[in-house]
Scaffold this active site. Structure first.
Site, PDB file in Angstrom:
ATOM      1  N   ASP A   1      -3.195  -0.070  12.198  1.00  0.00           N
ATOM      2  CA  ASP A   1      -2.396  -0.163  11.143  1.00  0.00           C
ATOM      3  C   ASP A   1      -3.435   0.867  10.036  1.00  0.00           C
ATOM      4  OD1 ASP A   1      -1.094  -0.670   8.895  1.00  0.00           O
ATOM      5  OD2 ASP A   1      -2.368  -2.265   8.106  1.00  0.00           O
TER       6      ASP A   1
ATOM      7  N   HIS B   1       0.542  -2.604  -2.281  1.00  0.00           N
ATOM      8  CA  HIS B   1      -0.213  -3.535  -1.455  1.00  0.00           C
ATOM      9  C   HIS B   1      -0.934  -4.564  -2.325  1.00  0.00           C
ATOM     10  CE1 HIS B   1      -0.586   0.231   1.242  1.00  0.00           C
ATOM     11  NE2 HIS B   1      -0.083  -0.757   1.989  1.00  0.00           N
TER      12      HIS B   1
HETATM   13 ZN   LIG Z   1       0.141  -0.570   4.103  1.00  0.00          ZN
END
Ligand SMILES: [Zn+2]
Length: 285
Positions: free
Chosen positions: A81, A182
């Site tokens: 990620d 986020h």
């Molecule tokens: Zn992200």
């Protein structure tokens, strides 16, 4: 068992589900995520973000992710990620990760194209899928508070550029900015559903949601229906773990070693992900 990113996304499309992509920097989060996938018999993406290197390096947690994924009855993808460089993504592929995100979203467009293309070429040697990102998503993957950005028009992904980006790079999926941020939400997110529809149509690939923590069930379902098939999720699960560990210290103040804290922490992650899976998947058990 291991499945490819493409297979997981196809499951998502054919069942109108969002595949949960959960960051598992600790063994508690990893075993909890796998247990939930097995319980519901659904595919899930286990991922390690470069920003979590201080918690566990990809060389340490990566082999555990892969081994547990392979022996699981649930179909799982093991994904890098927010790779910030091709070199970091390569470290994941060398361990056996079969999917990766290269995050060039903060680079100028041409530079993002170049680094993403390079990653797709590298991934072909490993039979791995690649997620790219276009558009700026405020906040950080480590879950720290996002300072603003909600509703800032300039941050949303441009559909024309997105179509060009996918055509030229050949990515399997594209992370786009359509109103999520986020980390923990300070303001109510303003989701642009029509933009998701347009992005899905113009790019021809599944759309990825980052900042997937903290949306309402209705918001998740609408995003999925419009073409979001991968939903990155981390902050609220890890927050639940922290709250559970804190509570143990309140209930049992004479706790004198660390390991017992991981037991309620793991259980809390499992409960949190269980609730998430029930919302995201139409065929959850
Ligand atoms: Zn992200």
């Amino acid at each position: 068992m291991l499945i490819t990113l493409k297979e997981a996304l196809e499951y998502g499309e054919s069942t109108t589900s969002g595949i949960a992509a959960v960051n598992t920097p600790t063994l508690e989060m990893l075993t909890a995520a796998i247990a939930v996938a097995e319980k519901h018999e659904v595919p899930l993406i286990l991922q390690h973000a470069e920003v979590h290197e201080p918690v566990n390096t990809i060389e340490n947690i990566g082999p555990a992710m892969l081994e547990l994924a392979k022996r699981s009855s649930a179909p799982l993808v093991v994904h890098v990620d927010h790779g910030e460089s091709v070199d970091y993504v390569r470290r994941g592929f060398e361990i056996g990760f079969n999917s990766a995100m290269i995050d060039g979203s903060r680079l100028p467009f041409e530079e993002n194209l170049r680094v993403t293309k390079e990653t797709v070429e590298l991934a072909q040697n490993y039979g791995a899928g690649v997620e790219g990102e276009l558009g700026v998503m405020p906040g950080r993957e480590d879950g720290k508070d996002s300072d603003g950005g909600v509703g800032d028009e300039s941050l949303y992904t441009d559909p024309e550029l997105a179509a060009q980006f996918v055509a030229e790079t050949g990515v399997t999926a594209l992370a786009c900015s359509f109103g999520t941020v986020h980390g923990l939400y300070k303001a109510t997110p303003k989701l642009k559903y029509d933009l998701i529809t347009t992005l899905r149509e113009r790019t021809g690939v599944p759309i990825v949601m980052h900042g997937g923590s903290g949306l309402s069930n209705e918001e998740y379902r609408e995003c999925i229906a419009r073409g979001v098939q991968k939903i990155n999720y981390y902050t609220y699960a890890d927050k639940a773990a922290l709250e559970a560990a804190k509570q143990l210290l309140v209930d049992e103040p004479d706790t004198y070693v660390y390991s017992p804290l991981t037991v309620p922490a793991r259980k809390a992650v499992e409960e949190n992900l269980d609730a998430l899976v029930r919302v995201l998947y139409t065929r959850a058990n």
